[in-house]
Motif scaffolding. Structure first.
Motif, short mmCIF file in Angstrom:
data_model
loop_
_atom_site.label_atom_id
_atom_site.label_comp_id
_atom_site.label_asym_id
_atom_site.label_seq_id
_atom_site.Cartn_x
_atom_site.Cartn_y
_atom_site.Cartn_z
N ASN A 199 26.37 39.50 19.12
CA ASN A 199 27.25 40.63 18.90
C ASN A 199 28.33 40.79 19.96
N ILE A 200 28.18 40.10 21.07
CA ILE A 200 29.23 40.15 22.11
C ILE A 200 29.92 38.80 22.23
N LYS A 201 29.79 37.98 21.19
CA LYS A 201 30.34 36.62 21.22
C LYS A 201 31.84 36.60 21.44
N SER A 202 32.56 37.55 20.84
CA SER A 202 34.01 37.58 21.00
C SER A 202 34.39 37.82 22.46
N GLY A 203 33.62 38.67 23.14
CA GLY A 203 33.88 38.91 24.56
C GLY A 203 33.57 37.69 25.41
N ILE A 204 32.52 36.95 25.04
CA ILE A 204 32.17 35.74 25.77
C ILE A 204 33.26 34.69 25.61
N ILE A 205 33.76 34.53 24.39
CA ILE A 205 34.82 33.55 24.14
C ILE A 205 36.08 33.92 24.92
N THR A 206 36.42 35.20 24.92
CA THR A 206 37.59 35.65 25.69
C THR A 206 37.40 35.37 27.18
N ALA A 207 36.20 35.65 27.69
CA ALA A 207 35.92 35.39 29.11
C ALA A 207 36.02 33.91 29.43
N ILE A 208 35.54 33.06 28.52
CA ILE A 208 35.61 31.62 28.72
C ILE A 208 37.07 31.16 28.80
N LEU A 209 37.89 31.64 27.87
CA LEU A 209 39.30 31.24 27.86
C LEU A 209 40.04 31.77 29.08
N PHE A 210 39.77 33.01 29.47
CA PHE A 210 40.43 33.61 30.62
C PHE A 210 40.02 32.93 31.92
N THR A 211 38.91 32.20 31.89
CA THR A 211 38.44 31.51 33.09
C THR A 211 38.85 30.04 33.08
N ILE A 213 41.20 28.25 31.29
CA ILE A 213 42.61 27.87 31.29
C ILE A 213 43.25 28.03 32.66
N PRO A 214 43.08 29.16 33.38
CA PRO A 214 43.64 29.25 34.74
C PRO A 214 43.01 28.24 35.70
N ALA A 215 41.70 27.96 35.52
CA ALA A 215 41.04 27.00 36.41
C ALA A 215 41.63 25.60 36.25
N MET A 216 41.99 25.23 35.02
CA MET A 216 42.58 23.92 34.78
C MET A 216 43.90 23.74 35.52
N GLY A 217 44.68 24.82 35.65
CA GLY A 217 45.97 24.73 36.32
C GLY A 217 45.95 25.22 37.75
N SER A 218 44.76 25.38 38.32
CA SER A 218 44.64 25.91 39.68
C SER A 218 45.36 25.04 40.69
N TYR A 219 46.05 25.69 41.62
CA TYR A 219 46.83 24.96 42.63
C TYR A 219 46.50 25.43 44.05
N ALA A 220 46.56 26.73 44.29
CA ALA A 220 46.44 27.27 45.65
C ALA A 220 45.05 27.04 46.23
N ILE A 221 44.01 27.31 45.44
CA ILE A 221 42.64 27.19 45.96
C ILE A 221 42.30 25.74 46.32
N SER A 262 44.88 23.02 25.24
CA SER A 262 45.05 23.31 23.81
C SER A 262 43.86 22.80 23.01
N ILE A 263 43.35 21.62 23.38
CA ILE A 263 42.18 21.08 22.70
C ILE A 263 40.97 22.00 22.91
N ALA A 264 40.81 22.47 24.16
CA ALA A 264 39.71 23.39 24.45
C ALA A 264 39.84 24.67 23.63
N LEU A 265 41.07 25.18 23.53
CA LEU A 265 41.31 26.40 22.75
C LEU A 265 40.99 26.18 21.28
N LEU A 266 41.40 25.04 20.74
CA LEU A 266 41.14 24.74 19.33
C LEU A 266 39.64 24.59 19.06
N ILE A 267 38.93 24.00 20.02
CA ILE A 267 37.48 23.84 19.86
C ILE A 267 36.81 25.21 19.77
N ALA A 271 34.90 26.79 16.60
CA ALA A 271 33.51 27.24 16.71
C ALA A 271 33.38 28.69 16.25
N GLU A 272 34.36 29.52 16.62
CA GLU A 272 34.35 30.92 16.20
C GLU A 272 34.47 31.03 14.68
#
Length: 281
Positions: A199-211, A213-221, A262-267, A271-272
């Motif tokens: 029942n909270i799957k939509s929130g989990i998917i949003t959290a996954i994407l919000f984490t 996608i930025p991690a893939m393009g991380s530069y400063a850390i 984009s591939i990760a987003l499509l997957i 799945a959703e």
């Protein structure tokens, strides 16, 4: 003459915004990937596929797989920590105060937060000094300039982005469903896995994407705490933009980054969709 519907009219500002600040810049980046490097930087309007040769170099493939590995690890750990945290906040009497604590890091500059971790994990930092004084270790531990430090600090910076969407979903969840499952004989873990999580799957998917996608393009850390052992694609792109001034090559690598995300987003979207079809049946 055909009239424009009110829905189409209201969507015009959003369409213009997405076109100007998302679609057009992306098309520019993709077009640069097929052009030739200028003598003093920039690009020359000469078509070439040479920039894509980098994708077959072992060093680049190593960095690509490292970037994906770190991003997946960060996403898994972040969501694993964010779910119980958001659950606790949603069920707490002090949810407003706890939400403020989650949001407080946004009030501090991103680089300052990274340097704060450096002062904690450094050879002469707080943690090593504390452990030496307790007699647990004799020489400082190497806690920085490795993959582990990049994952740790990226998880720290990503947690608020995962907690907030999860909290928004969990707060609306009807917890009487969990109690009903227990009354019907389900254990706590079964009620959690079969009732709460779906029942909270939509929130989990949003959290996954919000984490992820930025991690893939991380530069400063990776640049500040990763060293040579944790170089990621963002660092390579920045190097070609500022040092070698090879904009076409940087654009080609950026295109690869866009493709992977984009591939990760499509997957996740697929799945959703499948899960919705199963639930409807």
């Amino acid at each position: 003459m055909k009239k424009i519907s009110s829905g189409s009219f209201y969507s015009i500002p959003l369409t213009l915004w997405m076109s100007v600040f998302f679609v057009i810049p992306m098309l520019i980046v993709l077009s640069y990937a097929f052009l030739t490097k200028g003598t003093y930087g920039g690009v020359q309007m000469i078509f070439t596929l040479k920039n894509f040769d980098v994708f077959f170099e072992p060093i680049f493939l190593k960095i690509l797989f490292r970037t994906i590995y770190i991003s997946i690890a960060v996403t898994f750990i972040t969501v694993l920590l964010a779910v119980p945290t958001a659950y606790f906040i949603a069920r707490s009497k002090f949810r407003q105060e706890l939400l403020i604590l989650v949001i407080i890091p946004f009030w501090t500059n991103f680089l300052i937060r990274i340097y704060a971790w450096i002062s904690i994990l450094g050879s002469n930092g707080f943690l090593n000094t504390f452990l030496i004084k307790l007699g647990i270790i004799e020489t400082p531990l190497k806690l920085l300039y490795n993959t582990g430090s990049v994952i740790l600090i990226t998880v720290y910076t990503s947690l608020p982005f995962a907690i907030l969407p999860l909290y928004a979903i969990i707060e609306k969840f009807d917890f009487s469903l969990v109690e009903a499952a227990r009354d019907l004989g389900a254990t706590n873990s079964q009620a959690f896995r079969k009732v709460f999580l779906p029942n909270i799957k939509s929130g989990i998917i949003t959290a996954i994407l919000f984490t992820f996608i930025p991690a893939m393009g991380s530069y400063a850390i990776p640049k500040l705490v990763g060293g040579t052992q944790a170089t990621m694609l963002g660092n390579i792109i920045a190097q070609h933009l500022t040092v070698t001034r090879n904009w076409p090559l940087a654009s080609a690598i950026s295109a690869m980054l866009i493709l992977v995300t984009s591939i990760a987003l499509l997957i996740f979207m697929r799945a959703e969709k499948k899960s919705k079809e199963v639930s409807d049946e």
